[in-house]
Scaffold this active site. Structure first.
Site, PDB file in Angstrom:
ATOM      1  N   GLU A  33      28.933 -48.856  12.892  1.00 18.31           N
ATOM      2  CA  GLU A  33      28.346 -47.242  13.527  1.00 18.31           C
ATOM      3  C   GLU A  33      30.892 -47.299  13.890  1.00 18.31           C
ATOM      4  O   GLU A  33      31.780 -48.526  14.074  1.00 18.31           O
ATOM      5  CB  GLU A  33      28.619 -47.724  15.280  1.00 18.31           C
ATOM      6  N   GLY A 120      21.719 -33.940  21.320  1.00 18.67           N
ATOM      7  CA  GLY A 120      23.117 -34.807  21.863  1.00 18.67           C
ATOM      8  C   GLY A 120      22.381 -36.010  22.003  1.00 18.67           C
ATOM      9  O   GLY A 120      23.672 -36.376  22.788  1.00 18.67           O
ATOM     10  N   LEU A 123      21.010 -38.439  18.170  1.00 19.84           N
ATOM     11  CA  LEU A 123      19.557 -39.019  16.734  1.00 19.84           C
ATOM     12  C   LEU A 123      20.033 -37.732  15.670  1.00 19.84           C
ATOM     13  O   LEU A 123      19.402 -37.786  14.975  1.00 19.84           O
ATOM     14  CB  LEU A 123      18.477 -38.854  17.100  1.00 19.84           C
ATOM     15  N   SER A 125      20.311 -34.848  15.307  1.00 20.23           N
ATOM     16  CA  SER A 125      20.203 -33.061  16.393  1.00 20.23           C
ATOM     17  C   SER A 125      20.467 -32.150  15.218  1.00 20.23           C
ATOM     18  O   SER A 125      20.249 -31.436  14.119  1.00 20.23           O
ATOM     19  CB  SER A 125      19.170 -32.636  17.000  1.00 20.23           C
ATOM     20  N   SER A 126      21.547 -32.768  15.424  1.00 23.04           N
ATOM     21  CA  SER A 126      22.342 -31.453  14.729  1.00 23.04           C
ATOM     22  C   SER A 126      22.642 -31.232  12.859  1.00 23.04           C
ATOM     23  O   SER A 126      22.602 -30.138  12.405  1.00 23.04           O
ATOM     24  CB  SER A 126      24.476 -31.458  15.160  1.00 23.04           C
ATOM     25  N   ASP A 170      25.696 -38.927   8.787  1.00 24.47           N
ATOM     26  CA  ASP A 170      24.143 -38.812   9.406  1.00 24.47           C
ATOM     27  C   ASP A 170      23.737 -37.452   8.495  1.00 24.47           C
ATOM     28  O   ASP A 170      22.534 -37.574   8.086  1.00 24.47           O
ATOM     29  CB  ASP A 170      24.517 -37.626  10.633  1.00 24.47           C
TER      30      ASP A 170
HETATM   31  C1  GLA Z   1      28.450 -39.126  14.755  1.00 26.89           C
HETATM   32  C2  GLA Z   1      29.467 -38.637  13.938  1.00 26.89           C
HETATM   33  C3  GLA Z   1      29.171 -39.878  12.425  1.00 26.89           C
HETATM   34  C4  GLA Z   1      29.372 -41.190  12.624  1.00 26.89           C
HETATM   35  C5  GLA Z   1      28.602 -41.204  13.709  1.00 26.89           C
HETATM   36  C6  GLA Z   1      29.250 -43.032  14.561  1.00 26.89           C
HETATM   37  O1  GLA Z   1      27.229 -39.627  14.809  1.00 26.89           O
HETATM   38  O2  GLA Z   1      28.572 -37.794  13.226  1.00 26.89           O
HETATM   39  O3  GLA Z   1      29.740 -39.550  11.334  1.00 26.89           O
HETATM   40  O4  GLA Z   1      31.086 -41.439  12.359  1.00 26.89           O
HETATM   41  O5  GLA Z   1      29.099 -41.032  14.866  1.00 26.89           O
HETATM   42  O6  GLA Z   1      28.920 -44.352  13.465  1.00 26.89           O
END
Ligand code: GLA
Length: 385
Positions: A33, A120, A123, A125-126, A170
């Site tokens: 993360e 938000g 997970l 969604s965007s 993501d």
């Molecule tokens: C969000 C961001 C990702 C990543 C995570 C943290 O989901 O969109 O790019 O940085 O936070 O790991």
């Protein structure tokens, strides 16, 4: 999801006729993360909740956008797209503007979206909306673009158009994941491998704290800035283009050069978290679920103490989860500041896990959580023509 119900809604909006249906999942990050924008490795998988997109081509260059989740609708011209307030339409619009601006040939479309991901909640969604939009337009109009490039374009749309400075994790997960596996992605080189997720009689359980992510974007950008400052300080002494280029040993030797304790803590999280991803993948391949869970726990503790992106609700959810029988590991997932946790739980304990954690969490926070038992699923795909 019953696709016929979605089709009926689409016909009610745009009239009867042909329609293509696409789906992009959300994702849950198992470990790694706040690593993607620091050039390291992440380990997300796609989940079965996500965004459905129904689309029909048009002869002109009008884009109509509607959603079953939001009442706001918009009509736009492809050659004249700009941001529309703070509305949800900005996610598909950003992608359409970039695709069009890159010279890809396509006309307008009638589009309707429906998502079953909580918004938000961490997970993605965007990213799911962005990727499914690009994929659908590309498929409908025969645009030659790979899923990898769709992920990069969707990330750029989020950075440049929506104005959130996210990394690549993501969009890449949503575009590239495969069922039964998590994707081990090197965010610096974009090299990746699929690692089968066999959890020895355990399942992945997501718990939504239902805590709204306040100021999440500005705090996210603040963390990015802090990482840049930490890198600047330490790279006067060692050769590193990203914090994740630094091994834990080298970090221990040179960390005192990051004078500011807060910046040193941020960097320490990043360097050790990156290492944990490598260890976690190894543990999974070796079928060592206990070790995998231990690394998940360490990840959360580091995000709580060093990176400071958890907050009371996520910490309480993780604390109560770890107290339950059959829980192998539990951590926050996504950007943090609210949103979801991910736990690995023995299958026979899932029901009692959900009942107990729900009770304890509500008692301590006054909030009602939601739980989703998920399997690693496929990335974006076409459902029907
Ligand atoms: C969000 C961001 C990702 C990543 C995570 C943290 O989901 O969109 O790019 O940085 O936070 O790991």
């Amino acid at each position: 999801m019953n696709i016929h119900i979605l089709e009926k809604e689409f016909f009610a909006l745009y009239g009867k006729g042909s329609v293509n249906v696409y789906f992009a999942p959300g994702r849950v990050n198992l470990i790694g993360e706040h690593i993607d924008y620091n050039g390291g490795e992440v380990f997300p998988c796609a989940i079965s909740m996500g965004t459905y997109l129904l689309i029909r081509e048009r002869a002109d260059n009008t884009i109509n956008l509607a959603s079953l989740n939001f009442s706001y609708r918009g009509e736009y011209k492809l050659n004249d797209i700009s941001k529309d307030g703070d509305e949800w339409v900005n996610y598909p619009l950003g992608v359409l503007k970039l695709l069009y601006g890159e010279g890809h040939k396509f006309r307008g479309a009638d589009i309707m979206l429906y998502g079953d991901l909580p918004n938000g909640a961490g997970l993605s969604s965007s990213a799911s909306v962005e990727v499914v939009t690009a994929f659908a337009i590309a498929d409908l109009y025969g645009i030659n673009i790979t899923n990898r490039d769709i992920a990069l374009l969707a990330q750029r749309a989020e950075n440049e158009f929506v104005g959130v400075n996210c990394g690549i994790m993501d969009q890449f997960a949503v575009a590239m994941c495969r069922a039964n596996s998590a994707i081990r992605l090197d965010c610096n080189t974009l090299e990746y491998t699929y690692v089968p997720v066999e959890l020895n009689g355990c399942s992945i359980v997501i718990a939504n704290t239902n805590k709204k992510r306040e100021l999440a974007d500005s705090k996210y950008n603040e963390r990015r800035g802090e990482c840049e400052l930490a890198l600047k300080a330490i790279s006067k002494y060692i050769d590193a283009g990203h914090l994740c280029d630094i091994t834990t040993d080298t970090f221990e030797r040179y960390k005192q050069h990051i004078d500011n304790k807060l910046l040193r803590d941020r960097a320490e999280h990043v360097v050790y978290e990156n290492n944990r991803v490598v260890e976690a993948c190894k543990a999974l391949v070796d079928n060592n679920i206990v070790e995998f869970g231990k690394l998940m726990n360490e990840s959360h503790d580091s995000l709580r103490d060093l990176y400071e992106v958890t907050g009371d609700e996520l910490d309480i959810m993780v604390e109560e989860s770890r107290r339950c029988d059959g829980v192998v590991g539990s951590r926050m997932t996504g950007a943090g500041f609210g949103g979801c946790t991910v736990s690995v739980v023995k299958r026979e304990s899932i029901n009692s896990f959900i009942a107990t954690v729900k009770d304890k969490y509500t008692c301590r926070t006054g909030l009602k959580p939601e739980f989703y038992v998920v399997e690693p699923d496929d990335g974006v795909k076409k459902i029907i023509t």
